[in-house]
Design an enzyme around this catalytic site. Structure first.
Site, short mmCIF file in Angstrom:
data_model
loop_
_atom_site.label_atom_id
_atom_site.label_comp_id
_atom_site.label_asym_id
_atom_site.label_seq_id
_atom_site.Cartn_x
_atom_site.Cartn_y
_atom_site.Cartn_z
N LYS B 59 0.81 -1.22 0.00
CA LYS B 59 0.00 0.00 0.00
C LYS B 59 0.84 1.28 0.00
O LYS B 59 0.37 2.34 -0.43
CB LYS B 59 -0.93 0.01 1.21
CG LYS B 59 -2.08 -1.00 1.11
CD LYS B 59 -3.18 -0.49 0.20
CE LYS B 59 -4.45 -1.34 0.31
NZ LYS B 59 -5.51 -0.84 -0.58
N SER B 315 0.78 -9.86 -0.13
CA SER B 315 0.58 -8.41 -0.18
C SER B 315 0.84 -7.68 1.13
O SER B 315 1.04 -6.47 1.11
CB SER B 315 -0.84 -8.11 -0.66
OG SER B 315 -1.79 -8.73 0.17
#
Lengths: 334, 334
Positions: B59, B315
């Site tokens: 992110k 992720s």
């Protein structure tokens, strides 16, 4: 088995040969930066996670190099090794890849994961009792009965040159990053990883100071390097770092480390636990106690890092879930 | 704030621009092989651990890209974002680096580590109650009062192009390894990572099939791609994957994913837990629930891997110690 021939010290060409043997077989582990680690230490730390290596530790490098250099007849008779777990897995996995029978002598109190994985790689595991049995005698008896070749955990030129590929990669990867290494830190039991890597760094990055990091109580290499002669550890001493419990430096490894000017550091169990928790929280890496000693040394300020560029190895990640859960639950790195 | 302009879809040039902005700031995470993973799946799996990224998830890429493209006056007024935790940390860390004031609206039941780290990066955290408050309304009120710019978690061209640098690196790193990617798997909440990365792969590796992987119950992207129109999830559904609880695909992300031929997969919580335990045991990586869905899909056989070369992203790795300890204690991956 007899002692290794101390006159036969590996050289840099042996490390380069090992690198060729390991190409495409061993994982070329990355050299990573972690902003939070740099922030805390004030240095530029380049981390080599051998936790990501095949078998979860650097030990595969030396084991595969050794086995790949055995002649066909010796390979047919098989190999035997003694190890608390990482060399065990390294030899077992290398033997499986090269289709060599392997018997591994392991202490009955080794971490469960290490015993299970060694069997998982197809090796026969012979457990022994630390208190009542001598592992070298057990391994020698197996070798005498079967004709198997002993694969020593560190005091062997082929094993040393194989482990040295870790240092060779560090030198190349640091150069790729444009980083000039002031120092490099290696976890140390018997000294194989350090001595092989010091050979590589002397050739490829000669201005880099090389350090061993050991657990307190098992700082035999530190004391041996300081005094100029091999000394052992006190009997009965304990450490959380199951992978680094060598009794004394190897003959070959000590000869190399002395000649190459290696220096020693030591860390406490509490510092190791904090480093493991830091690796969990800020690096997202699973590191076993013995694999965390270099990180512990960096975080605990055992050498000057401010403004310096320093490589360090996380040498292994084979730690039982209950142990790991206990360490990260302490939240010591928050 | 209004909805994003759906006509303004990012293109590959935006991803390349983002990569330049992120060079030397974001971690270029490696693309790794794990022999045990290949053995189990029968494929050649190339794993991109964004767990090693700054802030412990991908992110940061999108957040930094977004903030770096704001004009000085907007930066001075600051930014506001809503997030369950990874976007929160990404925005907070990017804001800290760029000296931009940041306020982050987070659910009060977000993982403790995510809340603590967001504050640690210097952001002001406004907790809200999922049951009684609307996070977008809370963020809008802050923006109206302070003049701060909203940084959406995924439905924003700058955020999408920033996340796309993950796919851009995968294409380059696979090429460096001589690997031709048959497929690439991306964890999917709102679709920012997938859509940006699909843009990059279309340009750099056009024969690679791109998949989203979502948690069961939050497989809105899978169903939307299948049906050709954006559909949401059932109200009240639960998932272990706190990072992937988007209600429906974004407008921009869905438009891109549709146009680029992305397909969807979904995995159960039990499959996610087994994948996290596998990552602990065999990859030595700390992966959070939402970060493990692609690995879960691979291990659970959700697509054909035999003889194929497939990239997958881990992720994120921001998981509280108690949760992680519980998962690895289940020993599901033994």
């Amino acid at each position: 088995m007899g002692a290794p021939d101390p006159g036969r010290l590996p050289d840099f060409a042996d490390v380069e040969d090992a690198a060729q043997r390991l190409a495409g077989v061993a994982v070329r582990t990355p050299l990573l930066s972690f902003p939070e680690l740099d922030r805390r230490t004030g240095g530029r730390l380049l981390v080599k996670p051998e936790t990501l290596q095949r078998t979860g530790s650097f030990k595969f490098r030396g084991a595969y190099t050794k086995l790949s250099r055995l002649d066909p007849e010796t390979r047919r008779r098989g190999v035997v090794a003694y190890s608390s777990g990482n060399h065990a897995q390294g030899v077992a996995a290398a033997a499986q890849l090269l289709d060599v029978p392997a018997t591994i002598v392991m202490p009955s109190d080794a971490p469960r994961m290490k015993i299970d994985n060694t069997r998982g790689y197809g090796a026969e595991v012979r457990l022994y009792d630390r208190a009542s049995e001598d592992r070298i005698a057990v391994a020698d008896a197996i070798a005498a009965r079967t004709g198997a070749a002993l694969v020593r955990p560190y005091d062997d030129p082929d094993v040393i040159s194989g482990q040295g590929t870790c240092g060779l990669e560090i030198a190349a990867q640091a150069a790729d990053l444009g980083a000039e290494l002031d120092a490099a830190l290696f976890c140390c039991g018997g000294g194989g990883l350090t001595s092989g890597s010091a050979l590589a760094l002397q050739a490829r990055s000669p201005d880099t100071a090389v350090y061993t990091v050991e657990p307190e109580g098992f700082d035999d290499t530190l004391r041996s390097l300081s005094s100029g002669a091999r000394v052992g550890n006190e009997p009965g001493v304990q450490s959380f770092c199951d992978a680094l419990l060598a009794e004394r430096p190897g003959e070959l490894t000590f000869a190399l480390n002395s000649r190459l000017g290696v220096r020693g550091l030591a860390v406490s169990d509490a510092e190791v636990r904090r480093a493991m928790a830091f690796a969990y929280s800020w690096m997202k890496l699973v590191v076993e106690p013995g694999g965390a000693v270099c990180l512990a040394a960096a975080l605990a300020g055992k050498l000057e890092l401010q403004g310096r560029t320093v490589a360090l190895v996380l040498s292994g990640g084979n730690v039982d879930a209950a142990t790991f859960a206990a360490v990260i639950g302490e939240g010591a790195a928050a």
